[in-house]
Write a protein that holds these residues in place. Structure first.
Motif, PDB file in Angstrom:
ATOM      1  N   LEU A  47       0.849  -1.183   0.000  1.00  0.00           N
ATOM      2  CA  LEU A  47       0.000   0.000   0.000  1.00  0.00           C
ATOM      3  C   LEU A  47       0.888   1.238   0.000  1.00  0.00           C
ATOM      4  N   ARG A  48       0.686   2.103  -0.979  1.00  0.00           N
ATOM      5  CA  ARG A  48       1.506   3.304  -1.136  1.00  0.00           C
ATOM      6  C   ARG A  48       0.773   4.524  -0.571  1.00  0.00           C
ATOM      7  N   GLU A  49       1.431   5.216   0.337  1.00  0.00           N
ATOM      8  CA  GLU A  49       0.826   6.379   0.968  1.00  0.00           C
ATOM      9  C   GLU A  49       0.389   7.415  -0.055  1.00  0.00           C
ATOM     10  N   GLU A  50       1.233   7.658  -1.058  1.00  0.00           N
ATOM     11  CA  GLU A  50       0.917   8.701  -2.021  1.00  0.00           C
ATOM     12  C   GLU A  50      -0.313   8.364  -2.857  1.00  0.00           C
ATOM     13  N   ASP A  51      -0.464   7.082  -3.202  1.00  0.00           N
ATOM     14  CA  ASP A  51      -1.634   6.665  -3.978  1.00  0.00           C
ATOM     15  C   ASP A  51      -2.913   6.824  -3.156  1.00  0.00           C
ATOM     16  N   LEU A  52      -2.853   6.422  -1.896  1.00  0.00           N
ATOM     17  CA  LEU A  52      -4.033   6.517  -1.040  1.00  0.00           C
ATOM     18  C   LEU A  52      -4.377   7.968  -0.738  1.00  0.00           C
ATOM     19  N   ALA A  53      -3.358   8.797  -0.540  1.00  0.00           N
ATOM     20  CA  ALA A  53      -3.604  10.214  -0.281  1.00  0.00           C
ATOM     21  C   ALA A  53      -4.300  10.858  -1.472  1.00  0.00           C
ATOM     22  N   GLU A  54      -3.879  10.505  -2.660  1.00  0.00           N
ATOM     23  CA  GLU A  54      -4.510  11.054  -3.860  1.00  0.00           C
ATOM     24  C   GLU A  54      -5.948  10.563  -3.988  1.00  0.00           C
ATOM     25  N   GLU A  55      -6.170   9.268  -3.740  1.00  0.00           N
ATOM     26  CA  GLU A  55      -7.513   8.712  -3.871  1.00  0.00           C
ATOM     27  C   GLU A  55      -8.498   9.365  -2.913  1.00  0.00           C
ATOM     28  N   PHE A  56      -8.095   9.550  -1.656  1.00  0.00           N
ATOM     29  CA  PHE A  56      -9.005  10.067  -0.643  1.00  0.00           C
ATOM     30  C   PHE A  56      -8.973  11.583  -0.522  1.00  0.00           C
ATOM     31  N   GLY A  57      -8.116  12.227  -1.306  1.00  0.00           N
ATOM     32  CA  GLY A  57      -8.089  13.674  -1.312  1.00  0.00           C
ATOM     33  C   GLY A  57      -7.587  14.291  -0.033  1.00  0.00           C
ATOM     34  N   VAL A  58      -6.577  13.649   0.579  1.00  0.00           N
ATOM     35  CA  VAL A  58      -6.007  14.159   1.825  1.00  0.00           C
ATOM     36  C   VAL A  58      -4.488  14.167   1.702  1.00  0.00           C
ATOM     37  N   SER A  59      -3.824  14.743   2.695  1.00  0.00           N
ATOM     38  CA  SER A  59      -2.368  14.696   2.727  1.00  0.00           C
ATOM     39  C   SER A  59      -1.913  13.304   3.158  1.00  0.00           C
ATOM     40  N   ARG A  60      -0.626  13.071   3.117  1.00  0.00           N
ATOM     41  CA  ARG A  60      -0.117  11.755   3.509  1.00  0.00           C
ATOM     42  C   ARG A  60      -0.145  11.557   5.021  1.00  0.00           C
ATOM     43  N   THR A  61      -0.266  12.641   5.790  1.00  0.00           N
ATOM     44  CA  THR A  61      -0.236  12.518   7.256  1.00  0.00           C
ATOM     45  C   THR A  61      -1.377  11.660   7.796  1.00  0.00           C
ATOM     46  N   PRO A  62      -2.657  11.929   7.454  1.00  0.00           N
ATOM     47  CA  PRO A  62      -3.721  11.050   7.964  1.00  0.00           C
ATOM     48  C   PRO A  62      -3.622   9.633   7.424  1.00  0.00           C
ATOM     49  N   ILE A  63      -3.141   9.490   6.183  1.00  0.00           N
ATOM     50  CA  ILE A  63      -2.958   8.143   5.629  1.00  0.00           C
ATOM     51  C   ILE A  63      -1.938   7.376   6.460  1.00  0.00           C
ATOM     52  N   ARG A  64      -0.848   8.060   6.799  1.00  0.00           N
ATOM     53  CA  ARG A  64       0.198   7.408   7.602  1.00  0.00           C
ATOM     54  C   ARG A  64      -0.351   6.984   8.961  1.00  0.00           C
ATOM     55  N   ARG A  65      -1.190   7.826   9.569  1.00  0.00           N
ATOM     56  CA  ARG A  65      -1.782   7.487  10.866  1.00  0.00           C
ATOM     57  C   ARG A  65      -2.691   6.266  10.750  1.00  0.00           C
ATOM     58  N   VAL A  66      -3.455   6.194   9.676  1.00  0.00           N
ATOM     59  CA  VAL A  66      -4.336   5.037   9.461  1.00  0.00           C
ATOM     60  C   VAL A  66      -3.504   3.773   9.290  1.00  0.00           C
ATOM     61  N   LEU A  67      -2.442   3.850   8.498  1.00  0.00           N
ATOM     62  CA  LEU A  67      -1.613   2.669   8.256  1.00  0.00           C
ATOM     63  C   LEU A  67      -0.941   2.199   9.542  1.00  0.00           C
ATOM     64  N   VAL A  68      -0.535   3.140  10.388  1.00  0.00           N
ATOM     65  CA  VAL A  68       0.081   2.766  11.663  1.00  0.00           C
ATOM     66  C   VAL A  68      -0.923   2.017  12.532  1.00  0.00           C
ATOM     67  N   LYS A  69      -2.166   2.483  12.560  1.00  0.00           N
ATOM     68  CA  LYS A  69      -3.185   1.803  13.366  1.00  0.00           C
ATOM     69  C   LYS A  69      -3.461   0.407  12.828  1.00  0.00           C
ATOM     70  N   LEU A  70      -3.575   0.276  11.518  1.00  0.00           N
ATOM     71  CA  LEU A  70      -3.828  -1.042  10.927  1.00  0.00           C
ATOM     72  C   LEU A  70      -2.649  -1.984  11.155  1.00  0.00           C
ATOM     73  N   GLU A  71      -1.448  -1.421  11.203  1.00  0.00           N
ATOM     74  CA  GLU A  71      -0.277  -2.258  11.500  1.00  0.00           C
ATOM     75  C   GLU A  71      -0.329  -2.728  12.952  1.00  0.00           C
ATOM     76  N   ALA A  72      -0.724  -1.853  13.867  1.00  0.00           N
ATOM     77  CA  ALA A  72      -0.828  -2.227  15.278  1.00  0.00           C
ATOM     78  C   ALA A  72      -1.867  -3.316  15.472  1.00  0.00           C
ATOM     79  N   GLU A  73      -2.871  -3.368  14.599  1.00  0.00           N
ATOM     80  CA  GLU A  73      -3.929  -4.371  14.705  1.00  0.00           C
ATOM     81  C   GLU A  73      -3.586  -5.662  13.963  1.00  0.00           C
TER      82      GLU A  73
END
Length: 249
Positions: A47-73
């Motif tokens: 999963l690429r942060e830049e691709d997801l940020a573009e898809e959801f129309g947000v910066s990479r910061t919230p994407i990175r936070r989501v990925l960290v949570k999913l990794e913790a789970e």
């Protein structure tokens, strides 16, 4: 190619302007978690942060936070030099998770029970009807979606927040395993139809318990079905390994 038209993905897109950072985070988190659990993102996929940020129309910061949570789970993992990839799932490694899920299911019906009112009963009846339609369609993706919806509804039978959070985390660690295991077998379609019918029976029985305002009975039923489900998964996994083994000459 992922189907971006499904409800979960639409819900995770750009929300209202006043949604706020927390709302955006939750939308993206739930969308990515669902994609992982429906195997839209296959184990091992990056999963690429830049691709997801573009898809959801947000910066990479919230994407990175989501990925960290999913990794913790346990749904993602970071690999040095590669990036963030979807974790694989193994029946043997999840045995203890299932053991704990079995015990927690019964506790949902006992600890801090929610008030079972008419609206809650109606929600259970509605999901029972959806389940009946799902069996007629025999659609694996719809089965997985309704299974998730039913989990959250069942989990609402308790107001004990730590119990709800732990149950949810463990559920999403295991929910992918049936589709992955069954897809490797020659009897894939037959096994899925059987699973649809068993799930339909579970939903009907738990709905009846809720109609009787008996969450403890609902917990006992859920406990039994989780235990039996894992036993079926182990048998299917063993059959999958046997099918994959080279034939001796």
């Amino acid at each position: 190619m992922l189907d971006r038209t499904d409800a979960a993905v639409r819900a995770a897109g750009r929300g209202p302007e006043d949604e706020g950072a927390r709302g955006r985070f939750d939308r993206i988190y739930q969308a990515l978690r669902m994609r992982i659990c429906l195997l839209d993102y296959a184990p091992g996929e990056r999963l690429r942060e830049e691709d997801l940020a573009e898809e959801f129309g947000v910066s990479r910061t919230p994407i990175r936070r989501v990925l960290v949570k999913l990794e913790a789970e346990g749904l993602l993992r970071s690999v040095h030099g590669v990036g963030t990839i979807v974790t694989d799932i193994d029946v043997g490694e999840l045995a203890q998770v299932y053991e704990l899920r079995v015990e927690l299911a019964e506790l949902v019906g006992k600890l801090s029970p929610a008030v079972v009112d008419a609206p809650m009963v109606e929600r259970f009846r509605q999901i029972r009807e959806s389940c009946d339609q799902m069996v007629r369609k025999a659609d694996p993706r719809e089965f997985a979606r309704i299974n998730m919806e039913f989990f959250h509804l069942f989990n609402s039978l308790t107001t004990n927040q730590p119990l709800r959070e732990l149950s949810e985390r463990l559920y999403y660690q295991t929910t992918r395993i049936w589709l992955k295991t069954a897809s490797r077998l020659k009897e894939y379609e037959e096994l899925l139809v059987d699973e649809f019918i068993i799930f339909q029976r579970e939903v009907a029985d738990i709905t009846e318990a809720v109609e009787q305002r008996d969450p403890a009975a609902a917990g006992h039923i859920r406990r039994a079905h989780i235990a039996m489900s894992f036993a079926r998964i182990r048998r299917a996994a063993d059959a999958s390994v046997a099918n994959a083994a080279p034939t001796s000459l």
